[in-house]
Design a protein around this motif. Structure first.
Motif, PDB file in Angstrom:
ATOM      1  N   GLU A 150       3.785  -5.445   3.830  1.00  0.00           N
ATOM      2  CA  GLU A 150       3.687  -6.895   3.666  1.00  0.00           C
ATOM      3  C   GLU A 150       4.970  -7.458   3.059  1.00  0.00           C
ATOM      4  O   GLU A 150       5.453  -8.518   3.485  1.00  0.00           O
ATOM      5  N   GLU A 194      -2.194   4.454   0.101  1.00  0.00           N
ATOM      6  CA  GLU A 194      -2.455   3.539   1.205  1.00  0.00           C
ATOM      7  C   GLU A 194      -2.228   2.081   0.777  1.00  0.00           C
ATOM      8  O   GLU A 194      -1.637   1.288   1.505  1.00  0.00           O
ATOM      9  N   LYS A 195      -2.700   1.747  -0.437  1.00  0.00           N
ATOM     10  CA  LYS A 195      -2.491   0.397  -0.968  1.00  0.00           C
ATOM     11  C   LYS A 195      -0.994   0.104  -1.107  1.00  0.00           C
ATOM     12  O   LYS A 195      -0.529  -0.975  -0.762  1.00  0.00           O
ATOM     13  N   ILE A 223       0.571  -0.508   2.310  1.00  0.00           N
ATOM     14  CA  ILE A 223       0.234  -1.847   2.798  1.00  0.00           C
ATOM     15  C   ILE A 223       1.086  -2.894   2.086  1.00  0.00           C
ATOM     16  O   ILE A 223       1.646  -3.799   2.717  1.00  0.00           O
TER      17      ILE A 223
END
Length: 131
Positions: free
Chosen positions: A27, A19-20, A23
Motif C-alpha cells: 500500500e 502478511e500485515k 500488505i
C-alpha cells in the motif's frame, strides 16, 4: 425422501504479522507511485502552460492543445477557424465576398504572405482551402 439444502460457511483467518507488513508495504509503494505520477503530471502541466502553445491556449480556451501547438509553430491548415488565422496573421488586406447562389463565400487575402489567400466556402468561419 431426500433433502437438499445449502450451508454457508465463513472462515475467518487472522493475518500473520509478516502478511500485515507485506500488505502495508504494498500500500505504501502504491501511494508513493501515485504521488510520483501526480507530481509528474503537475510538472508537465506547468511546462505546457509556460510554453508558447500553452500561453495561446490560456488566452483562447476553446482551442485545442493541437490547435495551439500548430499556431505556436506558425502553421496554417484547412479546418482552422478564421479567429486562428487572425491571431496568426492579423487582419487581412482584402476580404472578397462572392455569392453564387449557395450563400456567401469569403476570400481573405494578405499581400505580403505565403500562402496569400484563404477561403471560407460556406460562411462557417472555418477555412476550407488556401493558396
Amino acid at each position: 425422501t431426500w433433502y437438499e439444502g445449502r450451508i454457508n460457511l465463513t472462515l475467518t483467518r487472522e493475518l500473520t504479522e509478516a502478511e500485515k507488513e507485506a500488505i502495508n508495504q504494498a500500500e505504501a509503494k502504491a501511494e508513493a507511485e501515485r504521488i510520483k505520477v501526480e507530481a509528474r503530471t503537475r510538472a508537465e502541466q506547468a511546462a505546457w502552460e509556460a510554453s508558447p502553445a500553452g500561453q495561446i491556449c490560456s488566452q483562447y480556451t476553446s482551442w485545442t492543445k493541437d490547435d495551439c501547438t500548430k499556431l505556436a509553430n506558425r502553421r496554417v491548415w484547412v479546418g482552422m477557424n478564421y479567429d486562428m488565422l487572425i491571431y496568426l496573421r492579423g487582419k487581412p488586406n482584402h476580404i472578397n465576398v462572392s455569392n453564387y447562389g449557395r450563400g456567401n463565400e469569403y476570400q481573405y487575402c494578405w499581400d505580403d504572405r505565403t500562402p496569400s489567400c484563404f477561403y471560407d466556402n460556406n460562411s462557417d468561419d472555418i477555412i476550407d482551402a488556401y493558396n
